[in-house]
Design a protein around this motif. Structure first.
Motif, PDB file in Angstrom:
ATOM      1  N   ASP A  10       0.825  -1.207   0.000  1.00 42.83           N
ATOM      2  CA  ASP A  10       0.000   0.000   0.000  1.00 42.83           C
ATOM      3  C   ASP A  10       0.854   1.249   0.000  1.00 42.83           C
ATOM      4  O   ASP A  10       1.322   1.665   1.060  1.00 42.83           O
ATOM      5  N   PRO A  11       1.036   1.839  -1.157  1.00 41.25           N
ATOM      6  CA  PRO A  11       0.609   1.405  -2.486  1.00 41.25           C
ATOM      7  C   PRO A  11       1.655   0.479  -3.133  1.00 41.25           C
ATOM      8  O   PRO A  11       2.799   0.422  -2.697  1.00 41.25           O
ATOM      9  N   VAL A  12       1.207  -0.209  -4.185  1.00 43.60           N
ATOM     10  CA  VAL A  12       2.108  -1.048  -4.969  1.00 43.60           C
ATOM     11  C   VAL A  12       3.069  -0.123  -5.720  1.00 43.60           C
ATOM     12  O   VAL A  12       2.662   0.904  -6.257  1.00 43.60           O
ATOM     13  N   HIS A  13       4.359  -0.492  -5.744  1.00 41.72           N
ATOM     14  CA  HIS A  13       5.362   0.337  -6.428  1.00 41.72           C
ATOM     15  C   HIS A  13       6.353  -0.549  -7.179  1.00 41.72           C
ATOM     16  O   HIS A  13       6.229  -1.781  -7.164  1.00 41.72           O
ATOM     17  N   ASP A  14       7.336   0.072  -7.821  1.00 45.46           N
ATOM     18  CA  ASP A  14       8.294  -0.668  -8.641  1.00 45.46           C
ATOM     19  C   ASP A  14       9.121  -1.667  -7.846  1.00 45.46           C
ATOM     20  O   ASP A  14       9.550  -2.690  -8.388  1.00 45.46           O
ATOM     21  N   GLY A  15       9.360  -1.410  -6.577  1.00 46.94           N
ATOM     22  CA  GLY A  15      10.046  -2.395  -5.740  1.00 46.94           C
ATOM     23  C   GLY A  15       9.218  -3.650  -5.579  1.00 46.94           C
ATOM     24  O   GLY A  15       9.734  -4.772  -5.657  1.00 46.94           O
TER      25      GLY A  15
END
Length: 162
Positions: A10-15
């Motif tokens: 939360d939130p979804v990211h590139d990692g």
């Protein structure tokens, strides 16, 4: 191979995307998504965390194209305790980030106590933001970076143009 990974996302990211890519490269994926009770307890910094339903919808949108790309299946399951789904016998591997390796080793200790084979622990390095620091959900929520690690306009020293 059956692959597990877990988190709050939360939130979804590139990692996170790097974790998902690695998981799908190995096999079918089950994501343990922290439930509404566990999510606040897993945070390193106290902050608002969206509901399980909202996070699951975003996660599903991120996972569907990857599952198709790798011709794999996936499932999202509620995670109600930190060791979660990975202590179940059907899993072969666990994908983790560097700061969660200790938890993965604890999971393997629990699996050993239960007479289960240890999981292969696959560590995925952090994805750096433009400033060289790692991308994190907290940095995104505080407005420091976007989900791709780009510094927000007020953090780059440039004025936002309208």
């Amino acid at each position: 191979m059956n692959v597990a990974l877990g988190g709050t996302f939360d939130p979804v990211h590139d990692g996170h995307h790097a974790l998902f890519e690695r998981a799908f490269s190995l096999g079918d994926v089950t994501v343990g998504l922290t439930n509404d009770e566990l999510a606040p307890e897993t945070r390193h910094v106290e902050r608002y965390v969206r509901s399980f339903e909202e996070r699951a919808a975003d996660l599903r949108a991120e996972l569907e194209p990857l599952a198709e790309k790798y011709d794999r299946s996936f499932e999202i399951r509620p995670l109600s305790e930190p060791t979660g789904i990975a202590v179940e016998p059907q899993f072969d591997a666990l994908v983790v980030s560097p700061e969660t390796v200790d938890g993965a080793e604890r999971i393997n200790d629990l699996r050993n106590e239960r007479g289960l084979d240890p999981l292969e622990i696959k560590v995925v390095d952090h994805v750096p933001a433009d400033d060289g620091k790692r991308i994190s959900s907290t940095r995104i929520v505080t407005g420091e970076i976007d989900r791709h690690g780009n510094l927000t306009p007020d953090r780059t020293g440039r004025e936002e143009t309208r």
